[in-house]
Enzyme design. Structure first.
Site, PDB file in Angstrom:
ATOM      1  N   ASP A  42      -6.225  32.037 -33.811  1.00  0.00           N
ATOM      2  CA  ASP A  42      -6.870  30.750 -33.228  1.00  0.00           C
ATOM      3  C   ASP A  42      -6.095  30.457 -31.441  1.00  0.00           C
ATOM      4  O   ASP A  42      -5.046  30.605 -31.530  1.00  0.00           O
ATOM      5  CB  ASP A  42      -7.062  29.711 -34.099  1.00  0.00           C
ATOM      6  CG  ASP A  42      -8.578  28.954 -33.594  1.00  0.00           C
ATOM      7  OD1 ASP A  42      -8.270  28.818 -32.950  1.00  0.00           O
ATOM      8  OD2 ASP A  42      -9.340  28.794 -34.664  1.00  0.00           O
ATOM      9  N   SER A  44      -6.259  27.244 -31.030  1.00  0.00           N
ATOM     10  CA  SER A  44      -6.196  26.016 -31.802  1.00  0.00           C
ATOM     11  C   SER A  44      -5.169  26.230 -33.034  1.00  0.00           C
ATOM     12  O   SER A  44      -4.791  26.983 -33.593  1.00  0.00           O
ATOM     13  CB  SER A  44      -7.093  24.946 -32.617  1.00  0.00           C
ATOM     14  OG  SER A  44      -8.126  25.049 -31.601  1.00  0.00           O
ATOM     15  N   TYR A 145     -25.086  27.131 -26.860  1.00  0.00           N
ATOM     16  CA  TYR A 145     -24.850  27.326 -28.155  1.00  0.00           C
ATOM     17  C   TYR A 145     -25.534  28.480 -28.822  1.00  0.00           C
ATOM     18  O   TYR A 145     -25.042  29.929 -29.148  1.00  0.00           O
ATOM     19  CB  TYR A 145     -24.560  26.551 -28.556  1.00  0.00           C
ATOM     20  CG  TYR A 145     -24.108  27.377 -30.299  1.00  0.00           C
ATOM     21  CD1 TYR A 145     -22.675  27.350 -30.717  1.00  0.00           C
ATOM     22  CD2 TYR A 145     -24.351  26.605 -31.895  1.00  0.00           C
ATOM     23  CE1 TYR A 145     -22.370  27.955 -32.101  1.00  0.00           C
ATOM     24  CE2 TYR A 145     -24.278  27.354 -33.008  1.00  0.00           C
ATOM     25  CZ  TYR A 145     -22.865  27.311 -33.265  1.00  0.00           C
ATOM     26  OH  TYR A 145     -22.251  28.187 -34.170  1.00  0.00           O
TER      27      TYR A 145
HETATM   28  P1  NAI Z   1     -14.327  25.583 -36.171  1.00  0.00           P
HETATM   29  O1  NAI Z   1     -14.923  24.540 -34.643  1.00  0.00           O
HETATM   30  O2  NAI Z   1     -14.211  24.273 -37.412  1.00  0.00           O
HETATM   31  O3  NAI Z   1     -13.777  27.171 -36.032  1.00  0.00           O
HETATM   32  C1  NAI Z   1     -14.282  27.375 -34.245  1.00  0.00           C
HETATM   33  C2  NAI Z   1     -12.805  28.007 -33.958  1.00  0.00           C
HETATM   34  O4  NAI Z   1     -12.923  28.844 -32.747  1.00  0.00           O
HETATM   35  C3  NAI Z   1     -12.071  26.734 -33.580  1.00  0.00           C
HETATM   36  O5  NAI Z   1     -10.558  26.622 -34.560  1.00  0.00           O
HETATM   37  C4  NAI Z   1     -11.239  26.521 -32.383  1.00  0.00           C
HETATM   38  O6  NAI Z   1     -10.614  26.428 -32.100  1.00  0.00           O
HETATM   39  C5  NAI Z   1     -11.714  28.027 -32.708  1.00  0.00           C
HETATM   40  N1  NAI Z   1     -11.962  28.475 -31.050  1.00  0.00           N
HETATM   41  C6  NAI Z   1     -12.803  28.053 -29.944  1.00  0.00           C
HETATM   42  N2  NAI Z   1     -12.650  29.086 -28.411  1.00  0.00           N
HETATM   43  C7  NAI Z   1     -11.340  29.587 -28.885  1.00  0.00           C
HETATM   44  C8  NAI Z   1     -10.764  30.513 -27.904  1.00  0.00           C
HETATM   45  N3  NAI Z   1     -11.167  30.581 -27.053  1.00  0.00           N
HETATM   46  N4  NAI Z   1     -10.458  30.977 -28.775  1.00  0.00           N
HETATM   47  C9  NAI Z   1     -10.395  31.579 -29.381  1.00  0.00           C
HETATM   48  N5  NAI Z   1     -10.242  30.807 -30.659  1.00  0.00           N
HETATM   49  C10 NAI Z   1     -11.654  29.960 -30.286  1.00  0.00           C
HETATM   50  O7  NAI Z   1     -15.949  26.418 -36.333  1.00  0.00           O
HETATM   51  P2  NAI Z   1     -16.852  26.689 -38.173  1.00  0.00           P
HETATM   52  O8  NAI Z   1     -17.669  25.973 -38.199  1.00  0.00           O
HETATM   53  O9  NAI Z   1     -15.540  27.294 -39.633  1.00  0.00           O
HETATM   54  O10 NAI Z   1     -17.515  27.490 -37.659  1.00  0.00           O
HETATM   55  C11 NAI Z   1     -17.236  28.966 -38.013  1.00  0.00           C
HETATM   56  C12 NAI Z   1     -17.649  29.911 -37.213  1.00  0.00           C
HETATM   57  O11 NAI Z   1     -19.053  29.478 -37.303  1.00  0.00           O
HETATM   58  C13 NAI Z   1     -18.292  29.024 -35.515  1.00  0.00           C
HETATM   59  O12 NAI Z   1     -18.422  30.233 -34.645  1.00  0.00           O
HETATM   60  C14 NAI Z   1     -19.421  28.666 -35.672  1.00  0.00           C
HETATM   61  O13 NAI Z   1     -20.325  29.097 -34.346  1.00  0.00           O
HETATM   62  C15 NAI Z   1     -20.444  29.920 -37.241  1.00  0.00           C
HETATM   63  N6  NAI Z   1     -21.364  28.654 -37.436  1.00  0.00           N
HETATM   64  C16 NAI Z   1     -20.542  27.871 -38.307  1.00  0.00           C
HETATM   65  C17 NAI Z   1     -21.556  26.988 -39.261  1.00  0.00           C
HETATM   66  C18 NAI Z   1     -21.229  25.696 -39.920  1.00  0.00           C
HETATM   67  O14 NAI Z   1     -21.580  24.775 -40.711  1.00  0.00           O
HETATM   68  N7  NAI Z   1     -20.014  25.889 -40.426  1.00  0.00           N
HETATM   69  C19 NAI Z   1     -23.113  27.311 -38.581  1.00  0.00           C
HETATM   70  C20 NAI Z   1     -23.575  28.676 -38.385  1.00  0.00           C
HETATM   71  C21 NAI Z   1     -22.845  28.472 -37.828  1.00  0.00           C
HETATM   72  C1  15L Z   2     -23.625  25.463 -36.655  1.00  0.00           C
HETATM   73  O1  15L Z   2     -24.168  26.231 -35.990  1.00  0.00           O
HETATM   74  C2  15L Z   2     -22.598  24.347 -35.882  1.00  0.00           C
HETATM   75  O2  15L Z   2     -21.617  25.350 -36.183  1.00  0.00           O
HETATM   76  C3  15L Z   2     -22.718  23.393 -37.404  1.00  0.00           C
HETATM   77  O3  15L Z   2     -21.266  22.777 -37.208  1.00  0.00           O
HETATM   78  C4  15L Z   2     -23.705  22.600 -37.978  1.00  0.00           C
HETATM   79  O4  15L Z   2     -23.502  22.086 -37.291  1.00  0.00           O
HETATM   80  C5  15L Z   2     -24.832  23.502 -38.160  1.00  0.00           C
HETATM   81  O5  15L Z   2     -25.206  24.753 -37.316  1.00  0.00           O
HETATM   82  C6  15L Z   2     -25.699  23.290 -38.833  1.00  0.00           C
HETATM   83  O6  15L Z   2     -26.433  23.248 -38.327  1.00  0.00           O
HETATM   84  O7  15L Z   2     -26.104  22.274 -39.460  1.00  0.00           O
END
Ligand code: NAI
Ligand code: 15L
Length: 278
Positions: A42, A44, A145
């Site tokens: 990551d 972060s 996005y």
């Molecule tokens: P999050 O935002 O908590 O985690 C994403 C991680 O990617 C972060 O830790 C961030 O530091 C890292 N990141 C961002 N830019 C980067 C870069 N240039 N290089 C390396 N790392 C980088 O998101 P979350 O909720 O954990 O989601 C994980 C994945 O699932 C994401 O791709 C998100 O789009 C997708 N997703 C999540 C949903 C949800 O409800 N949590 C819904 C739909 C999709």
């Molecule tokens: C996503 O794709 C986002 O990563 C997540 O943060 C939520 O907002 C989710 O969709 C959603 O649609 O609820």
């Protein structure tokens, strides 16, 4: 006395991108069941390594050579990293569009044949709430996005047909400990169901490029996984147990922007010039 050999794990080393994020923290632990080593990366800060089976390597997905180096010795990738909300195009371009391209190129270079890609429901966010969709429904991305996730899915199709790299794209709904609003009663994906879905995506043979909606067995579903039945994903949770709590929240006096669409507020984000829309 003979000692029984431990059953070998299906993978030697899984690369987990986005390991510091909400879902990455959950999956970093869960993936230990499927690989001798989980390599977490990551941009972060991440929790420190807990041993040789739990590697921690910081990196930026926008750095092509860096991503290639992360893939050394890897035999599957769970790609969660990137910007996870609607943001200006340039931010999405670096992390999600270039970043996902770098992941696929590195997979090709290192002979990695299985990727689980965190796509999103925002690939089809501009359908009205309640409309029934499946993986063959034409896409209607609801912002930069969602467009970046559509691009990631197209990369997956290309790299399968050209290079035989198999992907399961998870169009995740809303994966949080519990649903936060009325929309999420339809879109919620529990963490245990997420873990099961990722396991099926890693372990099912011959997936080609399969698109599956990541959603629990909620009452009012908008999405059918009829085209992903071969994964054997059988969600065990439902948002119903949270319905009372959610429906006791007061309704806003004026309908929230985007509330008629499946993508909710993402469909009303932007434009971003001069700081507007942020
Ligand atoms: P999050 O935002 O908590 O985690 C994403 C991680 O990617 C972060 O830790 C961030 O530091 C890292 N990141 C961002 N830019 C980067 C870069 N240039 N290089 C390396 N790392 C980088 O998101 P979350 O909720 O954990 O989601 C994980 C994945 O699932 C994401 O791709 C998100 O789009 C997708 N997703 C999540 C949903 C949800 O409800 N949590 C819904 C739909 C999709
Ligand atoms: C996503 O794709 C986002 O990563 C997540 O943060 C939520 O907002 C989710 O969709 C959603 O649609 O609820």
């Amino acid at each position: 006395m003979t000692t029984q050999a431990a059953t070998p794990k299906p993978f030697q080393r899984i690369l987990l991108t986005g390991a510091a994020g909400g879902l990455g923290q959950i999956l970093r632990e869960a993936l230990q069941a499927h690989a001798d080593v989980v390599r977490a990366t990551d941009i972060s800060p991440m929790a420190p390594s807990r041993g040789a089976h739990d590697e921690v390597l910081p990196g930026n997905l926008a750095d092509k050579a860096g991503v290639a180096a992360l893939c050394q010795g890897v035999d599957a990738i769970v790609h969660l990293g990137g910007v996870s909300v609607e943001r200006p195009f340039e931010e999405i371009l670096e992390a999600n569009i270039r970043g996902t391209f770098h992941v696929y190129e590195a997979a090709r270079q290192h002979g990695i044949k299985r990727i689980v890609f965190a796509s999103s429901n925002h690939v089809t966010g501009f359908y009205p709430q309640g409309e029934a969709l499946d993986a063959h429904s034409p896409r209607r991305p609801d912002g930069y996005y969602g467009l970046s996730k559509a691009y990631g899915e197209d990369l997956a199709t290309f790299y399968f047909h050209r290079y035989g790299i198999q992907t399961v794209s998870l169009r995740i709904g809303s994966s949080f400990p519990e649903p936060r609003n009325r929309r999420m009663l339809s879109t919620w994906l529990s963490y245990p169901d997420l873990e099961q879905l990722v396991a099926r995506a890693l372990l099912t043979r011959d997936v080609g490029h399969t698109v599956v909606y990541g959603v629990s067995a909620n009452r009012d579903l908008w999405w059918s996984n009829r085209h992903a039945a071969h994964l054997g994903y059988a969600p065990q949770d439902s948002s119903e147990k949270f319905r009372g709590k959610i429906e006791s929240q007061p309704l806003p006096a004026v309908a929230e922007a985007g509330s008629q669409f499946q993508g909710g507020p993402f469909t009303a984000a932007g434009p971003f010039e001069d700081g507007a829309g942020r």
